[in-house]
Write an enzyme that holds these catalytic residues in place. Structure first.
Site, PDB file in Angstrom:
ATOM      1  N   TYR A 109      37.568  25.449  41.520  1.00 15.02           N
ATOM      2  CA  TYR A 109      38.835  25.591  40.789  1.00 15.02           C
ATOM      3  C   TYR A 109      39.432  24.279  40.281  1.00 15.02           C
ATOM      4  CZ  TYR A 109      39.441  30.458  42.412  1.00 15.02           C
ATOM      5  OH  TYR A 109      39.303  31.788  42.664  1.00 15.02           O
TER       6      TYR A 109
ATOM      7  N   TYR B 281      43.062  39.548  44.089  1.00 17.09           N
ATOM      8  CA  TYR B 281      43.208  38.529  43.046  1.00 17.09           C
ATOM      9  C   TYR B 281      43.509  39.161  41.700  1.00 17.09           C
ATOM     10  CZ  TYR B 281      38.192  38.758  41.382  1.00 17.09           C
ATOM     11  OH  TYR B 281      36.979  39.119  40.863  1.00 17.09           O
TER      12      TYR B 281
ATOM     13  N   GLN C 211      37.841  39.408  49.211  1.00 11.51           N
ATOM     14  CA  GLN C 211      38.804  39.068  48.154  1.00 11.51           C
ATOM     15  C   GLN C 211      38.285  39.685  46.857  1.00 11.51           C
ATOM     16  OE1 GLN C 211      40.222  35.129  45.776  1.00 11.51           O
ATOM     17  NE2 GLN C 211      40.612  35.045  47.971  1.00 11.51           N
TER      18      GLN C 211
END
Ligand code: NAP
Length: 268
Positions: A57, A195, A167
């Site tokens: 990220y 998410y 996730q």
């Protein structure tokens, strides 16, 4: 701090016996670190303690600054290993160590396999992520973007620990997990970390949704997030780097859709 700010709730992370704030802070795409820090501070000062990042990220440094400012023990940090690095025990540990260096900490709370590797067996991938935990670099392990079959295999591949979460993408417009992943996680004590939880697409034009929003006195984003977090195992991780957006996100907490509204939105 506003004195009347609603008390936020905390949810169990898998079967760990530990709790984290009912929403967490996503970090993908943050570019303005200064503004981002201000927005994160607003949430953390009001009790949010969960932060999500990943080695790809480019925000682990940013999260490191937040850790430095608020203290390591006050925060529950999630990072993720990208599939190309999960291929061996050594490369997985090396990736985790790289994350820890950028984060400026000696451990994360939870490390995830970001996506299942396409050709490697799930068993091998789980063995490698488990090595990160065994080495003391992460307290817990989990997965991301796993189907029910992959989850089932992953859960049976651990040697001495448990997969604590999956996730996955979940918002009011994209509710596929309600058919399989969500009930599987509920039945097996896994957290669902949601998410892309901010729904800005079709749902906003849906008359049933509009009606619920209008009667709630809340915004569409607040209703969307509140709906997700009404599921006891779901922890949404919205991303914002803007203080005014963080205020809106925090306004999704401290109240509940009534049963009728929840049922109306559940039917969609
Ligand atoms: N595991 C995975 O494969 C995976 C994949 C994707 C994402 N994630 C994680 O999940 C987090 C959240 O997902 P996401 O970033 O895809 O999507 P999201 O949180 O649903 O949406 C983020 C977008 O919504 C905007 N936004 C936030 N609050 C707003 C508000 N109150 N009003 C209007 N716009 C608002 C943000 O812009 P501003 O910043 O300008 O507010 C940003 O453009 C990521 O940051 C990342 O940590 C994980």
């Amino acid at each position: 701090m506003e004195r009347d700010f609603p008390k936020i709730e905390y949810k169990f992370i898998g079967n760990t016996g530990e709790k984290v704030s009912e929403i967490g802070l996503g970090t993908y795409g943050i570019t303005d670190y200064k503004k981002g820090e201000e927005a994160f501070a607003y949430a953390i000062e009001r009790g949010i303690d969960l932060i999500d990042t990943a080695e790809i990220y480019n925000t682990e440094d940013f999260v490191g600054r937040i850790i430095k400012r608020f203290g390591r023990e006050k925060l529950f940090i999630i990072t993720k290993v990208w599939p190309k690095n999960i291929v061996s025990k050594d490369s997985t540990i090396k990736a985790a160590k790289g994350s820890l260096t950028r984060l400026g900490t000696s451990y994360v709370d939870l490390i995830l396999i970001h996506w299942p590797h396409r050709t490697m067996s799930i068993k091998e991938q789980v063995k490698n992520i488990e090595a990160v935990q065994k080495g003391g670099l992460s307290r817990f392990i989990g997965v991301s973007n796993f189907s029910v079959d992959q989850l089932e295999e992953a859960r049976h591949s651990t040697a001495s620990t448990e997969i604590v979460c999956n996730q996955v993408k979940y918002n009011l417009d994209e509710r596929g997990i309600e058919n399989d992943v969500l009930p599987y996680c509920t039945d097996n004590g896994l957290s669902v970390i949601a998410y892309t939880p901010i729904s800005k697409g079709e749902a906003s034009g849906d008359p049933v949704f509009r009606d619920v929003v209008n009667r709630s006195g809340k915004t569409a984003i607040q209703v969307s997030l509140n709906f997700l977090l009404s599921h006891k195992e779901v922890i949404p991780i919205p991303k914002t780097e803007k203080l005014e957006h963080m205020r809106e996100i925090m306004g999704s907490l401290g109240w509940k859709l009534d049963e009728r509204e929840f049922a109306l939105l559940s039917k969609k």
